[in-house]
Design an enzyme around this catalytic site. Structure first.
Site, PDB file in Angstrom:
ATOM      1  N   ARG A 195       0.823  -1.218   0.000  1.00  0.00           N
ATOM      2  CA  ARG A 195       0.000   0.000   0.000  1.00  0.00           C
ATOM      3  C   ARG A 195       0.860   1.273   0.000  1.00  0.00           C
ATOM      4  O   ARG A 195       0.536   2.265   0.661  1.00  0.00           O
ATOM      5  CB  ARG A 195      -0.943   0.029   1.216  1.00  0.00           C
ATOM      6  CG  ARG A 195      -2.031  -0.988   1.143  1.00  0.00           C
ATOM      7  CD  ARG A 195      -2.894  -0.747  -0.106  1.00  0.00           C
ATOM      8  NE  ARG A 195      -3.939  -1.730  -0.154  1.00  0.00           N
ATOM      9  CZ  ARG A 195      -3.783  -2.957  -0.633  1.00  0.00           C
ATOM     10  NH1 ARG A 195      -2.621  -3.326  -1.125  1.00  0.00           N
ATOM     11  NH2 ARG A 195      -4.777  -3.799  -0.648  1.00  0.00           N
ATOM     12  N   CYS A 243     -10.682  -0.236   2.270  1.00  0.00           N
ATOM     13  CA  CYS A 243     -10.234  -0.622   3.606  1.00  0.00           C
ATOM     14  C   CYS A 243      -9.802   0.611   4.390  1.00  0.00           C
ATOM     15  O   CYS A 243      -9.062   1.447   3.884  1.00  0.00           O
ATOM     16  CB  CYS A 243      -9.082  -1.611   3.501  1.00  0.00           C
ATOM     17  SG  CYS A 243      -9.676  -3.257   3.103  1.00  0.00           S
ATOM     18  N   GLU A 318      -5.383   3.381   6.750  1.00  0.00           N
ATOM     19  CA  GLU A 318      -4.896   3.294   5.371  1.00  0.00           C
ATOM     20  C   GLU A 318      -5.510   4.436   4.569  1.00  0.00           C
ATOM     21  O   GLU A 318      -4.892   5.018   3.698  1.00  0.00           O
ATOM     22  CB  GLU A 318      -5.311   1.950   4.769  1.00  0.00           C
ATOM     23  CG  GLU A 318      -4.628   1.653   3.465  1.00  0.00           C
ATOM     24  CD  GLU A 318      -5.572   1.092   2.443  1.00  0.00           C
ATOM     25  OE1 GLU A 318      -6.085   1.874   1.616  1.00  0.00           O
ATOM     26  OE2 GLU A 318      -5.797  -0.123   2.465  1.00  0.00           O
TER      27      GLU A 318
HETATM   28  N1  EPU Z   1     -12.223 -11.357   7.878  1.00  0.00           N
HETATM   29  C1  EPU Z   1     -13.059 -11.508   8.949  1.00  0.00           C
HETATM   30  N2  EPU Z   1     -14.002 -10.556   9.163  1.00  0.00           N
HETATM   31  C2  EPU Z   1     -14.147  -9.504   8.339  1.00  0.00           C
HETATM   32  C3  EPU Z   1     -13.290  -9.349   7.247  1.00  0.00           C
HETATM   33  C4  EPU Z   1     -12.331 -10.307   7.023  1.00  0.00           C
HETATM   34  O1  EPU Z   1     -12.963 -12.460   9.725  1.00  0.00           O
HETATM   35  O2  EPU Z   1     -15.036  -8.685   8.605  1.00  0.00           O
HETATM   36  C5  EPU Z   1     -11.199 -12.387   7.630  1.00  0.00           C
HETATM   37  C6  EPU Z   1     -11.442 -13.108   6.325  1.00  0.00           C
HETATM   38  O3  EPU Z   1     -12.312 -14.180   6.504  1.00  0.00           O
HETATM   39  C7  EPU Z   1     -10.056 -13.525   5.941  1.00  0.00           C
HETATM   40  C8  EPU Z   1      -9.167 -12.436   6.512  1.00  0.00           C
HETATM   41  O4  EPU Z   1      -9.948 -11.751   7.477  1.00  0.00           O
HETATM   42  O5  EPU Z   1      -9.719 -14.731   6.577  1.00  0.00           O
HETATM   43  C9  EPU Z   1      -8.673 -11.467   5.467  1.00  0.00           C
HETATM   44  O6  EPU Z   1      -9.771 -10.806   4.855  1.00  0.00           O
HETATM   45  P1  EPU Z   1      -9.765 -10.473   3.315  1.00  0.00           P
HETATM   46  O7  EPU Z   1      -9.372 -11.667   2.569  1.00  0.00           O
HETATM   47  O8  EPU Z   1     -11.043  -9.816   2.961  1.00  0.00           O
HETATM   48  O9  EPU Z   1      -8.587  -9.472   3.120  1.00  0.00           O
HETATM   49  P2  EPU Z   1      -8.201  -8.157   3.892  1.00  0.00           P
HETATM   50  O10 EPU Z   1      -6.828  -8.361   4.379  1.00  0.00           O
HETATM   51  O11 EPU Z   1      -9.213  -7.746   4.860  1.00  0.00           O
HETATM   52  C10 EPU Z   1      -7.063  -7.040   1.852  1.00  0.00           C
HETATM   53  C11 EPU Z   1      -6.918  -5.625   1.358  1.00  0.00           C
HETATM   54  C12 EPU Z   1      -8.110  -5.225   0.491  1.00  0.00           C
HETATM   55  C13 EPU Z   1      -8.228  -6.223  -0.635  1.00  0.00           C
HETATM   56  C14 EPU Z   1      -8.396  -7.619  -0.018  1.00  0.00           C
HETATM   57  C15 EPU Z   1      -8.465  -8.715  -1.045  1.00  0.00           C
HETATM   58  C16 EPU Z   1      -5.733  -4.322   3.008  1.00  0.00           C
HETATM   59  C17 EPU Z   1      -5.839  -3.443   4.197  1.00  0.00           C
HETATM   60  N3  EPU Z   1      -6.854  -4.762   2.515  1.00  0.00           N
HETATM   61  O12 EPU Z   1      -8.185  -7.071   2.747  1.00  0.00           O
HETATM   62  O13 EPU Z   1      -7.829  -3.958  -0.037  1.00  0.00           O
HETATM   63  O14 EPU Z   1      -9.314  -5.904  -1.486  1.00  0.00           O
HETATM   64  O15 EPU Z   1      -7.264  -7.940   0.807  1.00  0.00           O
HETATM   65  O16 EPU Z   1      -7.249  -8.838  -1.708  1.00  0.00           O
HETATM   66  O17 EPU Z   1      -4.640  -4.592   2.533  1.00  0.00           O
HETATM   67  C18 EPU Z   1      -8.176  -1.611   0.185  1.00  0.00           C
HETATM   68  O18 EPU Z   1      -6.967  -1.507   0.204  1.00  0.00           O
HETATM   69  O19 EPU Z   1      -8.938  -0.607   0.227  1.00  0.00           O
HETATM   70  C19 EPU Z   1      -8.740  -2.937   0.101  1.00  0.00           C
HETATM   71  C20 EPU Z   1     -10.023  -3.133   0.121  1.00  0.00           C
END
Ligand code: EPU
Length: 324
Positions: A195, A243, A318
């Site tokens: 990021r 995010c 972020e």
């Molecule tokens: N999870 C939960 N509860 C929630 C959300 C997520 O338990 O409410 C768990 C999911 O089940 C999963 C883990 O947390 O096991 C990770 O969640 P997810 O795969 O959705 O990925 P994330 O790390 O929350 C990141 C990026 C997103 C991107 C997604 C998919 C960051 C901060 N976020 O989210 O980016 O779309 O991966 O690749 O790096 C953004 O930067 O604005 C953004 C949306």
């Protein structure tokens, strides 16, 4: 406001322009001046004109990752909205890094299989880039399917996620340095990270994107699949800024993402005014009506406190916060 005020800017300019409608959260006050350059040269002229008048301009792309404070923001915002060209490098630039100027009309058309690169200016919408690459059957940008930003912001913060990130395909960038001069940098001269575009305060005016030739159907299907996966876990149809927090160092959070930490701490559904922690993905705050920046800000502080108390992890925002 008198007409001569407008004449002091080298591009289209709006006094007292509303900013909230230019963000994906639909939150925020107005700016004293909104400058709308039509190409990178006008952008540089606008930047320098603002600097000469003692302003340090803020740059607004699609407003997909900003929380803009309520009220009137003194100074200048430069919008990239109109700087939205996407084109292939001219044949003469083949084998080199690629020119940032559109090819002159009448230039020889390239076939799909040669030189799979695109030049995009800062205001090029990421969805347009993804669609263009799909149509040409060039792979590399599918991971950005569904990301609602512009190229400039995408490069500056290395937008993306599990399916791919912006800098995976950046070959070269054209930058505006804080002193008002422009330079071109190869990817090796930049240090993108999680990021983070690694531009050291410079502004991205455009980029050459290097893709790989594949079959259009395969590329399109892959982008659709990523989009389906994303739609299943993120509140994509609601008004949000993506995010809100960065994922913490996995060593400190036991490998749990920010969304997971907030979820585990019971943050889902928490509400301040019309700002709500999404029940679908806890790292998204959504505007369910006429939320104010102050509501979102209170929610940020509250969630940071909740997660800190539950886990000892300090969540870092972020989303870019534009204070007045
Ligand atoms: N999870 C939960 N509860 C929630 C959300 C997520 O338990 O409410 C768990 C999911 O089940 C999963 C883990 O947390 O096991 C990770 O969640 P997810 O795969 O959705 O990925 P994330 O790390 O929350 C990141 C990026 C997103 C991107 C997604 C998919 C960051 C901060 N976020 O989210 O980016 O779309 O991966 O690749 O790096 C953004 O930067 O604005 C953004 C949306």
């Amino acid at each position: 406001m008198v007409p001569s005020d407008l004449a002091m800017w080298p591009c289209a300019a709006l006094p007292n322009a509303e900013l909230g409608s230019r963000t994906t959260l639909r939150i925020g006050g107005s700016t004293e001046w909104l400058l709308e350059p039509a190409d990178p040269e006008e952008f540089v002229a606008a930047w320098n004109a603002a600097r000469e008048r003692g302003f340090l301009p803020r740059v607004l792309g699609h407003g997909a990752n900003v929380l803009v404070d309520d009220g009137l923001h003194a100074g200048v915002v430069i919008a990239t909205e109109r700087i939205n060209r996407v084109f292939r490098p001219s044949p003469e630039a083949t084998g080199e890094a690629g020119s940032f100027d559109p090819e002159p009309s009448g230039a020889v058309a390239l076939d799909r299989e040669s030189d799979p690169r695109l030049v995009a200016w800062a205001g090029a919408p990421l969805p347009t880039l993804v669609r263009t690459a799909n149509r040409l059957g060039w792979t590399g940008l599918e991971g950005l399917a569904g990301v609602p930003g512009h190229l400039g912001g995408g490069v500056a913060m290395n937008a993306g996620g599990r399916w791919g990130a912006m800098w995976d395909v950046v070959e070269r960038v054209r930058l505006l340095l804080p002193d008002g001069t422009t330079v071109e940098r190869e990817r090796e001269q930049c240090s993108p990270g999680y990021r983070e575009g690694g531009l050291a305060g410079a502004i991205c005016l455009g980029a050459v994107l290097a893709l790989t030739v594949e079959h259009p159907t395969i590329v399109t299907e892959r982008a659709k699949q990523f989009l389906r996966e994303k739609n299943a876990v993120q509140p994509v149809t609601e008004r949000s800024s993506g995010c809100v927090f960065k994922n913490p160092d996995p060593e400190l959070s036991d490998g749990r993402s920010a969304g997971r930490l907030i979820d585990d701490a019971g943050g889902k559904g928490l509400r301040r005014g019309d700002a709500v922690v999404s029940e679908k993905h806890a790292n998204f705050f959504v505007n369910r009506g006429s939320a104010r920046a102050q509501d979102v800000w209170s929610l940020i502080v509250e969630i940071q406190r909740l997660v800190l108390e539950a886990t000892g992890v300090e969540l870092e925002t972020e989303v870019q916060i534009w204070r007045r």
